[in-house]
Design a protein around this motif. Structure first.
Motif, short mmCIF file in Angstrom:
data_model
loop_
_atom_site.label_atom_id
_atom_site.label_comp_id
_atom_site.label_asym_id
_atom_site.label_seq_id
_atom_site.Cartn_x
_atom_site.Cartn_y
_atom_site.Cartn_z
N THR A 128 51.39 44.67 31.02
CA THR A 128 52.50 43.74 31.54
C THR A 128 51.49 43.34 32.73
O THR A 128 51.99 42.37 33.69
N TYR A 129 50.01 43.40 32.98
CA TYR A 129 49.47 42.98 34.02
C TYR A 129 48.22 42.05 33.49
O TYR A 129 47.52 42.59 32.74
N TRP A 130 48.09 41.05 34.17
CA TRP A 130 46.74 40.49 34.03
C TRP A 130 46.38 39.69 35.29
O TRP A 130 46.88 39.48 36.37
N THR A 131 45.03 39.52 35.38
CA THR A 131 44.46 38.41 36.50
C THR A 131 44.05 37.16 36.09
O THR A 131 43.40 37.08 34.91
N GLU A 132 43.88 36.40 37.00
CA GLU A 132 43.28 35.04 36.68
C GLU A 132 42.71 34.61 38.09
O GLU A 132 43.03 35.09 39.02
N GLU A 133 41.40 33.85 37.78
CA GLU A 133 40.65 33.40 39.21
C GLU A 133 41.18 32.22 39.31
O GLU A 133 41.47 31.17 38.59
N HIS A 134 41.57 32.00 40.83
CA HIS A 134 41.86 30.74 41.28
C HIS A 134 41.16 30.26 42.45
O HIS A 134 40.66 31.33 43.12
N LEU A 135 41.09 28.80 42.86
CA LEU A 135 40.39 28.65 44.30
C LEU A 135 41.37 28.83 45.33
O LEU A 135 42.39 28.31 45.09
N PRO A 140 36.80 31.22 45.27
CA PRO A 140 37.41 31.73 44.03
C PRO A 140 38.15 33.18 44.52
O PRO A 140 37.54 33.89 45.48
N ARG A 141 39.38 33.27 44.12
CA ARG A 141 40.23 34.65 44.41
C ARG A 141 40.71 34.86 43.04
O ARG A 141 41.35 34.31 42.54
N MET A 142 40.92 36.17 42.95
CA MET A 142 41.61 36.90 41.69
C MET A 142 42.93 37.17 42.14
O MET A 142 43.23 37.51 43.16
N GLU A 143 43.72 36.42 41.12
CA GLU A 143 45.40 36.61 41.61
C GLU A 143 45.83 37.37 40.19
O GLU A 143 45.47 37.47 39.27
N HIS A 144 46.93 38.19 40.89
CA HIS A 144 47.56 39.14 40.16
C HIS A 144 48.84 38.77 39.31
O HIS A 144 49.53 37.77 39.98
N TYR A 145 48.99 39.12 38.02
CA TYR A 145 50.30 38.70 37.43
C TYR A 145 50.99 39.94 36.88
O TYR A 145 50.03 40.77 36.29
#
Length: 169
Positions: A128-135, A140-145
């Motif tokens: 149920t969890y993943w990360t994506e890199e966003h500026l 760049p910063r790792m965002e959590h979902y």
């Protein structure tokens, strides 16, 4: 905690725990389409500091009561998580609290579309969890979902949730 005097808007939020059928849950809310910021997003109860608030914990508790109907006296405050800043210039002060379930919620429909009760063990499931890199500010910063029955928890709410889940592991 200090009230920001810079360009950030101070806000207090409550990560609320409760026990339902022997399982610990976290209370989230889906924001209405009428609110000024973050329409339709999943968030914790909370909002902007008011000069009448004693401190940011008082803000979080007052906003929780206004949005969900959970009375301040029915919340046991357990602690505070790290202060976070958002891309929309909010400085978020997250607190953790507990209330007894079931509770006679009184949802403020102008601010809250629905309350969502999510079992902690669901959020701890790696599927149920993943990360994506966003500026963010050019870096760049790792965002959590997190996902729960078609809802996606992201942004500062997911960052607060991530810290909480790591703390309780």
């Amino acid at each position: 905690e200090e009230i920001p005097t810079d360009n950030f808007v101070a806000a207090g939020v409550m990560l609320l725990l409760f026990e339902k059928e022997g399982v610990y849950h976290i209370l989230f809310q889906k924001r209405s389409q009428e609110v000024e910021h973050h329409k339709g997003e999943i968030s914790f109860p909370g909002g902007v500091y008011d000069q009448d608030d004693l401190n940011l914990l008082a803000t979080a508790l007052r906003e929780t009561w206004e949005e969900t109907g959970i009375n301040i006296k029915d919340v046991t405050v357990l602690g505070k998580l790290s202060t976070l800043e958002t891309t929309t210039n909010f400085r978020i002060f997250p607190f953790v609290g507990f209330f007894r379930y079931p509770y006679p919620y009184k949802i403020n429909r102008s601010e809250v579309d629905q309350l969502i009760e999510v079992p902690i063990r669901h959020l701890q499931n790696p599927n149920t969890y993943w990360t994506e890199e966003h500026l963010w500010t050019g870096k760049p910063r790792m965002e959590h979902y997190y996902s729960y029955h078609g809802h996606v928890i992201f942004g500062v709410t997911a960052r607060i949730l991530r810290e909480f889940l790591v703390v309780i592991e």
